[in-house]
Design a protein around this motif. Structure first.
Motif, short mmCIF file in Angstrom:
data_model
loop_
_atom_site.label_atom_id
_atom_site.label_comp_id
_atom_site.label_asym_id
_atom_site.label_seq_id
_atom_site.Cartn_x
_atom_site.Cartn_y
_atom_site.Cartn_z
N VAL A 3 0.85 -1.19 0.00
CA VAL A 3 0.00 0.00 0.00
C VAL A 3 0.88 1.24 0.00
O VAL A 3 1.84 1.33 0.78
CB VAL A 3 -0.93 0.02 1.23
N VAL A 4 0.54 2.18 -0.87
CA VAL A 4 1.26 3.45 -0.91
C VAL A 4 0.33 4.56 -0.44
O VAL A 4 -0.77 4.72 -0.98
CB VAL A 4 1.76 3.76 -2.33
N HIS A 5 0.77 5.30 0.56
CA HIS A 5 0.03 6.48 1.02
C HIS A 5 0.71 7.72 0.44
O HIS A 5 1.93 7.89 0.61
CB HIS A 5 0.05 6.56 2.56
N VAL A 6 -0.06 8.56 -0.23
CA VAL A 6 0.47 9.79 -0.82
C VAL A 6 -0.16 10.98 -0.11
O VAL A 6 -1.39 11.08 -0.05
CB VAL A 6 0.18 9.86 -2.33
N SER A 7 0.68 11.87 0.41
CA SER A 7 0.17 13.03 1.14
C SER A 7 1.04 14.23 0.84
O SER A 7 2.28 14.14 0.88
CB SER A 7 0.17 12.76 2.65
N GLN A 8 0.41 15.36 0.54
CA GLN A 8 1.17 16.61 0.44
C GLN A 8 1.35 17.25 1.81
O GLN A 8 2.46 17.68 2.14
CB GLN A 8 0.49 17.57 -0.54
N PRO A 9 0.31 17.34 2.67
CA PRO A 9 0.54 17.88 4.01
C PRO A 9 1.49 16.98 4.81
O PRO A 9 1.35 15.74 4.80
CB PRO A 9 -0.86 17.88 4.63
N CYS A 36 5.68 11.59 0.15
CA CYS A 36 5.33 12.92 0.66
C CYS A 36 6.54 13.85 0.52
O CYS A 36 7.66 13.39 0.32
CB CYS A 36 4.87 12.84 2.12
N PRO A 37 6.31 15.16 0.65
CA PRO A 37 7.44 16.09 0.68
C PRO A 37 8.28 15.90 1.94
O PRO A 37 7.83 15.28 2.92
CB PRO A 37 6.76 17.47 0.66
N PRO A 38 9.50 16.43 1.96
CA PRO A 38 10.31 16.38 3.17
C PRO A 38 9.60 17.12 4.30
O PRO A 38 8.90 18.10 4.06
CB PRO A 38 11.61 17.10 2.77
N ALA A 57 6.14 18.61 -3.73
CA ALA A 57 4.84 19.11 -4.18
C ALA A 57 4.41 20.26 -3.28
O ALA A 57 4.60 20.22 -2.06
CB ALA A 57 3.79 18.00 -4.13
N GLY A 58 3.82 21.28 -3.87
CA GLY A 58 3.30 22.41 -3.12
C GLY A 58 1.88 22.18 -2.67
O GLY A 58 1.21 21.25 -3.13
N ARG A 59 1.41 23.06 -1.79
CA ARG A 59 0.08 22.89 -1.22
C ARG A 59 -1.02 23.25 -2.22
O ARG A 59 -2.09 22.63 -2.23
CB ARG A 59 -0.06 23.76 0.04
N HIS A 60 -0.78 24.24 -3.09
CA HIS A 60 -1.84 24.78 -3.93
C HIS A 60 -1.70 24.32 -5.38
O HIS A 60 -0.60 24.06 -5.86
CB HIS A 60 -1.83 26.31 -3.86
N PRO A 61 -2.83 24.24 -6.11
CA PRO A 61 -2.75 23.90 -7.53
C PRO A 61 -2.17 25.06 -8.32
O PRO A 61 -2.18 26.20 -7.89
CB PRO A 61 -4.21 23.65 -7.91
N ALA A 91 -2.76 15.71 -3.19
CA ALA A 91 -2.46 14.32 -3.56
C ALA A 91 -3.64 13.70 -4.29
O ALA A 91 -3.45 12.90 -5.21
CB ALA A 91 -2.12 13.51 -2.31
N GLY A 92 -4.86 14.08 -3.89
CA GLY A 92 -6.04 13.57 -4.57
C GLY A 92 -6.10 14.01 -6.02
O GLY A 92 -6.50 13.24 -6.90
N MET A 93 -5.70 15.23 -6.29
CA MET A 93 -5.69 15.73 -7.67
C MET A 93 -4.60 15.05 -8.49
O MET A 93 -4.87 14.42 -9.53
CB MET A 93 -5.48 17.24 -7.68
N VAL A 94 -3.36 15.19 -8.05
CA VAL A 94 -2.24 14.69 -8.84
C VAL A 94 -2.27 13.17 -8.93
O VAL A 94 -2.04 12.59 -9.99
CB VAL A 94 -0.91 15.19 -8.24
#
Length: 362
Positions: A3-9, A36-38, A57-61, A91-94
């Motif tokens: 399982v891969v969890h992807v999160s920007q926050p 995720c980002p560092p 990845a940044g927070r905003h689109p 993460a949901g968008m990308v």
């Protein structure tokens, strides 16, 4: 199972939820990777022995999305996940643009992107969520209100409500005076607000209510725990010495223990962790009636109409003036969390969903 969890926050409630799920799935013997980002989330995931891949990845689109998509596609291809679990809007968008339903995909908004934006951005986000639902094998909402908001926006597809949970061993009732001594806080009536200093968290509404609280409880103190883009502006506008601007701090359990009442003045939420953590610590909660609040708080405090600053002030003042009554609410909250919001129950529910989407895809 990989399982891969992807999160920007990488901080706050989203990061806390991801970390708890990762721990639980690792204990099941699954192969778990976090992308995720560092930042703090990556550090904590590595500390529990789970693989982390860096995704910048940044927070905003914006224009950066194309580059973020390329980087995420490479990472997911290298990892070879069985299931992809996307957390929060970026993460949901990308993630859904990259995967497009070719692998079992869970999306957990942790509050819809169209709720935290306005105008054209909000309308565009609603359209996007309706389109992206076709690439979502299971939508995971953290409250009944969050799911209802998605349905009202036209988001269709298979969905499940899995309420947020907390670690009832880490967050537990503690001695108030001892906690204040550890933090160097005076032993006076104390309200605590924990959260990132951003408009949707609503600390400006609490600051507007605070003079009304002080009129009833003159020796009251307010401790704001958190940092964010609004910190400088809000602090410059506040000349009240009874307000302590603590800044970001990971040891939030001490602040809950030090409080007579914990305040959530948010304008929007999915299901905030702060009330659940405060209740686990046996503290009364005063909050505005935004998504997930009534479902979490129950009778463990007061839930006011959103934006009712005068009502918020009155509810906080009553509990600061009579901490023994507030503690009865806190005891009720502790029992409620143990029964309904233990992190182990949440982890079991999510594990079941992962199994279901994988079996369905096969």
């Amino acid at each position: 199972m990989r399982v891969v969890h992807v999160s920007q926050p990488v901080t706050g409630g989203v990061a806390a939820v991801v970390l708890e799920l990762v721990r639980a799935q690792r204990d099941l013997g699954w192969s778990v990777v976090v992308v995720c980002p560092p930042g703090p989330l990556a550090d904590r995931v590595r500390a529990v022995g789970v693989d982390v891949r860096t995704w910048r990845a940044g927070r905003h689109p914006g224009l950066s999305v194309a580059g973020e998509a390329v980087r995420l596609r490479r990472l997911l291809r290298d990892i070879g996940a069985d299931v992809v679990h996307l957390h929060s809007s970026k993460a949901g968008m990308v993630g859904r643009l990259v995967v497009r339903g070719r692998r079992p995909t869970l999306f957990q908004p942790h509050m819809w992107s169209f709720q935290s934006a306005g105008g054209v951005v909000s309308r565009a986000a609603r359209i996007w969520e309706r389109v992206a639902a076709r690439w979502t094998h299971r939508l995971v909402c953290v409250s009944d209100d969050e799911l209802a908001a998605g349905r009202a926006a036209g988001v269709r597809g298979s969905a499940e409500v899995v309420c947020n949970g907390v670690d009832v061993e880490r967050f537990h009732p503690g001695d108030r005076a001892a906690a204040r001594a550890r933090l160097g806080l005076p032993d006076v009536p104390t309200a605590v607000c924990v959260g990132r200093l951003v408009p949707y968290k609503g600390q400006d509404q609490l600051l507007a209510a605070w003079p009304l609280v002080r009129a009833q409880v003159p020796d009251a103190r307010l401790v704001l725990v958190g940092d964010g883009p609004m910190a400088q502006r809000w602090r410059a506008a506040c000349d009240d010495e009874s307000v302590r601007w603590w800044g970001a701090d990971d040891a939030v359990a001490d602040f809950y223990a030090a409080a007579d009442v914990v305040v959530l003045p948010s304008r929007e939420e999915g299901m905030a962790l702060v009330p659940l953590e405060a209740m686990a610590c046996g503290r009364s909660v005063v909050a505005f009636d935004v998504s997930g609040v009534r479902q979490s708080v129950g009778e463990a405090g007061a839930v006011l109409p959103a934006g009712d600053v005068a009502g918020l002030a009155e509810a906080v003042a009553v509990r600061l003036a009579d901490p023994s009554a507030a503690d009865l609410e806190g005891a009720h909250g502790r029992r409620r969390v143990e029964l309904l919001f233990d992190r182990r129950q949440v982890a079991d529910q999510v594990a079941t969903l992962v199994d279901e989407v994988l079996v369905g895809a096969r």
